[in-house]
Design an enzyme around this catalytic site. Structure first.
Site, PDB file in Angstrom:
ATOM      1  N   CYS A 179       0.815  -1.215   0.000  1.00 38.18           N
ATOM      2  CA  CYS A 179       0.000   0.000   0.000  1.00 38.18           C
ATOM      3  C   CYS A 179       0.847   1.263   0.000  1.00 38.18           C
ATOM      4  CB  CYS A 179      -0.903   0.010   1.237  1.00 38.18           C
ATOM      5  SG  CYS A 179       0.075   0.038   2.737  1.00 38.18           S
ATOM      6  N   CYS A 185      -0.702  -4.725   7.528  1.00 34.18           N
ATOM      7  CA  CYS A 185      -0.535  -3.577   8.421  1.00 34.18           C
ATOM      8  C   CYS A 185       0.214  -4.020   9.687  1.00 34.18           C
ATOM      9  CB  CYS A 185      -1.883  -2.982   8.800  1.00 34.18           C
ATOM     10  SG  CYS A 185      -3.035  -2.842   7.429  1.00 34.18           S
TER      11      CYS A 185
HETATM   12 FE1  FES Z   1      -1.221  -0.448   4.352  1.00 35.48          FE
HETATM   13 FE2  FES Z   1      -2.610  -0.613   6.546  1.00 35.48          FE
HETATM   14  S1  FES Z   1      -3.370  -0.445   4.551  1.00 35.48           S
HETATM   15  S2  FES Z   1      -0.522  -0.344   6.383  1.00 35.48           S
END
Ligand code: FES
Length: 165
Positions: free
Chosen positions: A34, A107
Site C-alpha cells: 500500500c 498492516c
Molecule cells: Fe497499508 Fe494498513 S493499509 S498499512
C-alpha cells in the site's frame, strides 16, 4: 473481525507516538502493498542484570490499523529483552485488536517489520563497535589503543584506574 472499541481507543489516544531523539536504535519499514510506512525507535536500559527495552516510540505514515498496532506494540515490548522482542510476530502484536482481516494483515506485518528492523539495527551497531573498534567507530581512545594492540600482535594495554590519593 477487528475489535472496533480497541481500535478506536488506540486511535483516539495513540501511545508513544513521535520521534525519540536519544534512541539507541531506529527501524523503518515500508509496505509494498500500500506504500505506507512505519518507523520505530527503541531505547534500552539495564534492569536486574538484563538489558531491556525501556521505551519505544513510533511514527506511522499508514492506515489506522497500522497506527493502532504500532501503538499497542510499543506498549507490549517495554521491559522485554531484545531476544524476547524478536520473538513477537504481527499476530501477537495485534492480538488486542482481534484477528485482522486478510486485507489488513500486512498492516500488522509492517509494524513487526519496523520493530525487527530497529532490533536488528541496534545489533548491527553493537557488532560494529565490538568488531571494528580500530575504525572511526571507536568510542574512546582506549578502544582504539587496545584494538591497535590486538592487531599489532598481541600487545596488551592495561589501563590503570585513576589513583584516589
Ligand atoms: Fe497499508 Fe494498513 S493499509 S498499512
Amino acid at each position: 473481525m477487528i475489535d472496533e472499541a480497541t481500535l478506536q481507543t488506540a486511535l483516539s489516544n495513540p501511545q508513544n507516538l513521535g520521534e525519540m531523539p536519544d534512541a539507541d536504535a531506529v527501524g523503518t519499514v515500508g509496505s509494498p502493498d500500500c506504500g505506507d510506512m512505519v518507523r520505530m525507535w527503541l531505547k534500552y536500559k539495564e534492569e536486574g542484570g538484563r538489558r531491556v527495552i525501556d521505551k519505544a516510540t513510533f511514527q506511522s505514515f499508514g492506515c489506522q490499523t497500522a497506527i493502532a498496532v504500532a501503538s499497542l506494540a510499543t506498549q507490549m515490548i517495554r521491559g522485554k529483552t531484545r531476544e524476547e522482542a524478536l520473538q513477537m510476530g504481527a499476530e501477537e502484536l495485534s492480538a488486542p485488536l482481534g484477528p485482522l482481516p486478510p486485507m489488513k494483515m500486512h498492516c500488522g506485518q509492517m509494524v513487526e517489520g519496523a520493530l525487527k528492523a530497529a532490533l536488528e539495527a541496534e545489533q548491527a551497531t553493537a557488532e560494529m563497535s565490538a568488531s571494528k573498534p580500530q575504525t572511526s567507530s571507536s568510542h574512546t581512545l582506549a578502544d582504539a589503543l587496545s584494538a591497535a594492540g590486538k592487531s599489532a600482535g598481541g600487545i596488551k594495554i592495561i589501563l590503570e584506574p585513576p589513583t584516589s590519593a
